[in-house]
Every structure is written in structure tokens, then in C-alpha cells.
Design an enzyme around this catalytic site. Sequence first.
Site, PDB file in Angstrom:
ATOM      1  N   LYS A  20      -1.490  -9.356   2.687  1.00 56.38           N
ATOM      2  CA  LYS A  20      -0.794  -9.123   3.860  1.00 56.38           C
ATOM      3  C   LYS A  20      -1.781  -8.018   4.451  1.00 56.38           C
ATOM      4  O   LYS A  20      -2.258  -7.110   3.903  1.00 56.38           O
ATOM      5  CB  LYS A  20       0.753  -8.387   3.457  1.00 56.38           C
ATOM      6  CG  LYS A  20       1.439  -7.694   4.628  1.00 56.38           C
ATOM      7  CD  LYS A  20       2.903  -7.409   4.338  1.00 56.38           C
ATOM      8  CE  LYS A  20       2.868  -6.122   3.739  1.00 56.38           C
ATOM      9  NZ  LYS A  20       2.461  -5.099   4.707  1.00 56.38           N
ATOM     10  N   GLU A  32       9.026  -4.378  10.752  1.00 59.85           N
ATOM     11  CA  GLU A  32       9.448  -3.141  10.392  1.00 59.85           C
ATOM     12  C   GLU A  32       9.882  -2.154  11.594  1.00 59.85           C
ATOM     13  O   GLU A  32       9.029  -1.877  12.356  1.00 59.85           O
ATOM     14  CB  GLU A  32       8.247  -2.387   9.499  1.00 59.85           C
ATOM     15  CG  GLU A  32       8.632  -1.054   8.989  1.00 59.85           C
ATOM     16  CD  GLU A  32       7.625  -0.341   8.018  1.00 59.85           C
ATOM     17  OE1 GLU A  32       7.818   0.653   7.516  1.00 59.85           O
ATOM     18  OE2 GLU A  32       6.428  -1.022   7.544  1.00 59.85           O
ATOM     19  N   ASP A  54      -1.007  -6.183  -0.253  1.00 60.39           N
ATOM     20  CA  ASP A  54      -1.637  -5.546   0.976  1.00 60.39           C
ATOM     21  C   ASP A  54      -3.179  -5.421   0.774  1.00 60.39           C
ATOM     22  O   ASP A  54      -3.688  -4.898  -0.219  1.00 60.39           O
ATOM     23  CB  ASP A  54      -0.979  -3.979   1.096  1.00 60.39           C
ATOM     24  CG  ASP A  54       0.356  -4.032   2.036  1.00 60.39           C
ATOM     25  OD1 ASP A  54       0.484  -5.218   2.747  1.00 60.39           O
ATOM     26  OD2 ASP A  54       1.042  -3.020   1.885  1.00 60.39           O
ATOM     27  N   GLU A  88      -1.900  -5.680   8.480  1.00 61.06           N
ATOM     28  CA  GLU A  88      -0.949  -5.081   9.721  1.00 61.06           C
ATOM     29  C   GLU A  88      -1.675  -5.233  10.882  1.00 61.06           C
ATOM     30  O   GLU A  88      -2.717  -5.257  11.088  1.00 61.06           O
ATOM     31  CB  GLU A  88      -0.962  -3.518   9.493  1.00 61.06           C
ATOM     32  CG  GLU A  88      -0.154  -3.127   8.341  1.00 61.06           C
ATOM     33  CD  GLU A  88      -0.087  -1.725   8.148  1.00 61.06           C
ATOM     34  OE1 GLU A  88      -0.228  -0.967   9.021  1.00 61.06           O
ATOM     35  OE2 GLU A  88       0.590  -1.218   6.963  1.00 61.06           O
ATOM     36  N   ASP A 144       0.695  -1.330   0.023  1.00 63.10           N
ATOM     37  CA  ASP A 144       0.088   0.061  -0.043  1.00 63.10           C
ATOM     38  C   ASP A 144       0.865   1.217  -0.129  1.00 63.10           C
ATOM     39  O   ASP A 144       0.341   2.388  -0.195  1.00 63.10           O
ATOM     40  CB  ASP A 144      -0.997  -0.173   1.050  1.00 63.10           C
ATOM     41  CG  ASP A 144      -0.303  -0.044   2.613  1.00 63.10           C
ATOM     42  OD1 ASP A 144       1.037  -0.024   2.585  1.00 63.10           O
ATOM     43  OD2 ASP A 144      -1.195  -0.093   3.484  1.00 63.10           O
ATOM     44  N   SER A 145       2.230   1.025   0.169  1.00 59.95           N
ATOM     45  CA  SER A 145       3.099   2.274  -0.106  1.00 59.95           C
ATOM     46  C   SER A 145       2.807   2.857  -1.583  1.00 59.95           C
ATOM     47  O   SER A 145       3.228   4.052  -1.972  1.00 59.95           O
ATOM     48  CB  SER A 145       4.723   1.710  -0.137  1.00 59.95           C
ATOM     49  OG  SER A 145       4.940   0.656  -0.926  1.00 59.95           O
TER      50      SER A 145
END
Length: 258
Positions: free
Chosen positions: A113, A182, A83, A115, A44-45
Site C-alpha cells: 500500500k 481516510e 505499507d 499513499e 506504518d501506524s
Amino acid sequence: MAVTIAQLQKWKQQQRRITVLTAWDYAIAQILDEAGSDVILVGDSLAMTALGHQTTLPLSLEAMLHHAAAVKRGVKRALVVCDLPFLTYQESSQQAIQSAGRVLKETGVQAVKLEGGNDAIAQTVATLTRIGIPVMGHIGLTPQSVHHLGYRQQGTTSETAKQIYQEALNLSEAGAFSIVLEHIPSDLAHEITANIPIPTIGIGAGKYCDGQVLVTADLLGLTPKQPPFAKPYTNLRDIITTATQNYIADVKNQNFPP
């Protein structure tokens, strides 16, 4: 041969380091795949690197589906992970099933993925894995929590280090096949890596993880400001700028077309 989740598990046991890079379109994905990246993450970056947002929060599921499908079309070997954007899985396990199911059905990627590693997220991971949706976890600095955590290093106190360690255990026990760590201290990442059976993928978490991930725009020197833990391997901003300026000059001076 195509990379599989089972191979990632085997590589951890063999202490063979795993390479992960991000992609946001067909061309970049094809290059990374042909160069040999083991895993390609549609992170999602891309909200920032491709779409110009200041954080990952505005990214929609529809936008992620669009980019993930393009990336997957460019990949033949690497394992492709996508993501789940902010607020597409946190509401309930049912919401997570619907979002993750769409990602796998509509893009062809092999895993998602998400978080976090608290009890609620771990339960969501368990629900997804039980129905056959592979999940990569992500703990430590979690960009979707930027307004709460900021971009500073996480796990720097005894209390927060214990919390991150417990989140890693939660995700592993819930069935995640890998976890991104991270921006946490190297010794904490080392302890987690040594005590869970699934691969850890570090980004700003030191050299003891089972693999490493970088945002490809940082690796290529495309971003104006580098994160403290990134290493640019070239400077495409300067290269592209020079090429563009040379083209403009040639056109103005009637040297192009030849």
C-alpha cells in the site's frame, strides 16, 4: 480458503462488506486471522503503536520488513498488505519497484500500500502493477503528509473534494486493486465508491465504503487517545493494567507462585 484480490473485487460487486485490521506482530496477526478478518494490513501506524514514534515518518523499510514477515507467519487465510514507509517510493518508480519487490520477496505478503493519488504516484502504481506487484492506494488524510495536511478531515471544500475524487480515478485507472479513503466526508466517499470499479476501504469516511479498516490498537483500547472515528470494542489498557497489578501484588504478598 485464502482471501484473494479477485475475491475483493467480487465482494464489491456482491455488496459484501470487506473487513480490514492492522497487525504488527505474529500473535496479533494470528488472532485476527483466526477471527476472520478478510485483509490484514501491516500499516506504518506500527511506528506509533509498536515503536513509540509520534508520527509514521521515522519508520524504515528494514523495520517494516521485520514486522511484515512476522505478521505473515501468523496468517493462513487473510490477504496481507504491507505499507511502503515514507520516502521508500516517492523518489522514483525505480525506487518503488525496489522497495515493493523487497517487501514481496522477503516477507511473503501479497500486496503493498502507498499513499497519494497525484499524477506521479499514479504513474508509480501503474509501473508496479504492470510488473505484477499488486497495489492498494490510500487517499484523503494521508499520515505520511502530516506536516502538510495535519490530522484534520480532508475533502471538506469543493476544490479539495474534486481533487480527492480525481485521485481515486487516477489510482483506479493506474491498476490499484483497492483504495483506502481516510477521514473524508461520507458523501464524498459514497460518490467515489459508486463510481470506481475497485473496492474502497473506509476509515473515518462513513458507512458507504465497500469495507472498513481500523488500527487494531484502537479497536482493542490500547491507545491512550482514540481518533474521533475509531470505536474501541474493549479496553485492554485497563485489563492489562489490572492483571499486572494483581501479579505484582501476589508476588509481593508471596501468593505467587502458589
